[in-house]
Design a protein around this motif. Structure first.
Motif, PDB file in Angstrom:
ATOM      1  N   ILE A 147       0.838  -1.192   0.000  1.00 41.56           N
ATOM      2  CA  ILE A 147       0.000   0.000   0.000  1.00 41.56           C
ATOM      3  C   ILE A 147       0.875   1.244   0.000  1.00 41.56           C
ATOM      4  O   ILE A 147       1.999   1.239   0.517  1.00 41.56           O
ATOM      5  N   HIS A 148       0.362   2.287  -0.634  1.00 40.78           N
ATOM      6  CA  HIS A 148       1.058   3.572  -0.684  1.00 40.78           C
ATOM      7  C   HIS A 148       0.327   4.551   0.234  1.00 40.78           C
ATOM      8  O   HIS A 148      -0.876   4.755   0.094  1.00 40.78           O
ATOM      9  N   VAL A 149       1.078   5.142   1.195  1.00 43.66           N
ATOM     10  CA  VAL A 149       0.448   5.990   2.209  1.00 43.66           C
ATOM     11  C   VAL A 149       0.997   7.406   2.111  1.00 43.66           C
ATOM     12  O   VAL A 149       2.149   7.661   2.495  1.00 43.66           O
ATOM     13  N   PRO A 150       0.238   8.364   1.580  1.00 43.99           N
ATOM     14  CA  PRO A 150       0.659   9.770   1.618  1.00 43.99           C
ATOM     15  C   PRO A 150       0.470  10.320   3.031  1.00 43.99           C
ATOM     16  O   PRO A 150      -0.546  10.045   3.685  1.00 43.99           O
ATOM     17  N   ILE A 151       1.451  11.089   3.503  1.00 43.15           N
ATOM     18  CA  ILE A 151       1.404  11.629   4.865  1.00 43.15           C
ATOM     19  C   ILE A 151       0.769  13.012   4.825  1.00 43.15           C
ATOM     20  O   ILE A 151       1.319  13.945   4.245  1.00 43.15           O
ATOM     21  N   GLU A 152      -0.398  13.129   5.441  1.00 41.25           N
ATOM     22  CA  GLU A 152      -1.140  14.382   5.413  1.00 41.25           C
ATOM     23  C   GLU A 152      -1.084  15.135   6.735  1.00 41.25           C
ATOM     24  O   GLU A 152      -1.321  16.344   6.783  1.00 41.25           O
ATOM     25  N   SER A 153      -0.785  14.447   7.830  1.00 39.09           N
ATOM     26  CA  SER A 153      -0.688  15.113   9.128  1.00 39.09           C
ATOM     27  C   SER A 153       0.340  14.391   9.988  1.00 39.09           C
ATOM     28  O   SER A 153       0.568  13.185   9.835  1.00 39.09           O
ATOM     29  N   VAL A 154       0.991  15.175  10.884  1.00 40.51           N
ATOM     30  CA  VAL A 154       2.011  14.631  11.778  1.00 40.51           C
ATOM     31  C   VAL A 154       1.692  15.073  13.201  1.00 40.51           C
ATOM     32  O   VAL A 154       1.620  16.271  13.488  1.00 40.51           O
ATOM     33  N   ILE A 155       1.481  14.104  14.100  1.00 41.17           N
ATOM     34  CA  ILE A 155       1.189  14.397  15.500  1.00 41.17           C
ATOM     35  C   ILE A 155       2.341  13.862  16.354  1.00 41.17           C
ATOM     36  O   ILE A 155       2.653  12.669  16.314  1.00 41.17           O
ATOM     37  N   VAL A 156       2.993  14.756  17.128  1.00 39.83           N
ATOM     38  CA  VAL A 156       4.091  14.371  18.009  1.00 39.83           C
ATOM     39  C   VAL A 156       3.744  14.828  19.420  1.00 39.83           C
ATOM     40  O   VAL A 156       3.541  16.026  19.664  1.00 39.83           O
ATOM     41  N   ASN A 157       3.694  13.859  20.354  1.00 35.82           N
ATOM     42  CA  ASN A 157       3.336  14.173  21.747  1.00 35.82           C
ATOM     43  C   ASN A 157       2.032  14.980  21.826  1.00 35.82           C
ATOM     44  O   ASN A 157       1.940  15.986  22.542  1.00 35.82           O
TER      45      ASN A 157
END
Length: 278
Positions: A196-206
């Motif tokens: 599967i190909h997963v485009p990264i649309e959001s990044v949540i850190v802590n």
């Protein structure tokens, strides 16, 4: 068919003295700037930079020590590139942050490193190959293969060193990359893995949204490691090909000759010189 590389003639005493003056000038200038950098680091209490400066000074002295111990003469071009490479990697790259300020600085140095280390590996085997004390003679193809493998081995060991420093000393020698998309696998109803190909649309850190700051997934060294090994491979292949034709045509290549040391007082050299005079 096996060949014995005739190699270049040892330099005359006058040529050696001239080369020593040139290399001492270049090494002295670079060492002077290293000392200035070390003094600045001491005033700023950057003890890790002081360690890098000490390491750079040791590395700058190594070529002369190796020449004396092995009774060889390193060509001026190769020695000059080694000195500049050490300064560019340790002082400009690590301390002055050229790795992050100048795009491609790390890639350039790793490519040069692959070329230089392949040259060193080639030289080590070629010295044995030309020595009268050994009865075996290696083919040009095998010499090129050994040079390539030697360069890649050193490249891998260096990546081990970077990884160890990052894990133990909490450095960032393996530079991070922001990845905007990843490829993975998913288990389908039939029990088979489906790519599967997963485009990264959001990044949540802590629990904080870092989408705007990062813009993607933060890779922690894999891409940098593979890129370094790839360009190291390119440099290693480049010199291996040059070295192959140098040995194939019995030392007539001018490019390889600029990177291959000359054995001083090589057994049988005096006899060859006497034959040439006659």
């Amino acid at each position: 068919m096996f060949h014995k590389t005739k190699g270049k003639k040892p330099p005359t005493p006058a040529e050696i003295r001239q080369r020593v003056r040139r290399r001492m000038t270049l090494r002295g200038v670079l060492a002077f700037f290293v000392v200035l950098t070390m003094i600045r680091a001491a005033f700023m209490h950057r003890f890790e930079n002081i360690f890098v400066c000490v390491l750079a000074l040791i590395l700058l002295a190594l070529p002369s020590i190796i020449e004396k111990q092995l009774a060889i003469d390193i060509p001026p071009l190769m020695e000059g590139i080694i000195y500049c490479f050490i300064y560019a990697a340790e002082i400009l790259g690590e301390i002055n942050s050229f790795y992050t300020i100048i795009p491609g600085w790390d890639t350039m140095l790793h490519t040069i490193n692959g070329f230089l280390v392949a040259a060193v590996g080639f030289c080590l085997v070629d010295l044995f190959n030309r020595s009268e004390r050994f009865t075996f003679r290696l083919s040009p193809l095998f010499l090129a293969l050994v040079a390539f493998c030697f360069s890649m081995t050193v490249g891998v060991l260096w990546e081990f060193f970077e990884f160890t420093c990052d894990q133990v000393m909490h450095t960032d020698m393996q530079k991070d990359y922001v990845v905007h998309e990843i490829n993975s696998v998913s288990l389908n109803p039939d029990g088979l893995n489906t790519p599967i190909h997963v485009p990264i649309e959001s990044v949540i850190v802590n629990d904080e949204d870092w989408t705007e700051e990062l813009g993607g997934y933060l890779d922690i060294g894999l891409i940098d490691t593979m890129k370094d090994l790839q360009v190291n491979c390119i440099g290693a292949i480049a010199f291996s090909v040059i070295g192959f034709f140098y040995v194939k045509h019995r030392g007539k290549g001018k490019v390889a000759a600029a990177f291959i040391p000359v054995v001083l007082n090589e057994p049988g050299a005096e006899k060859e010189n006497d034959k040439e005079k006659q």
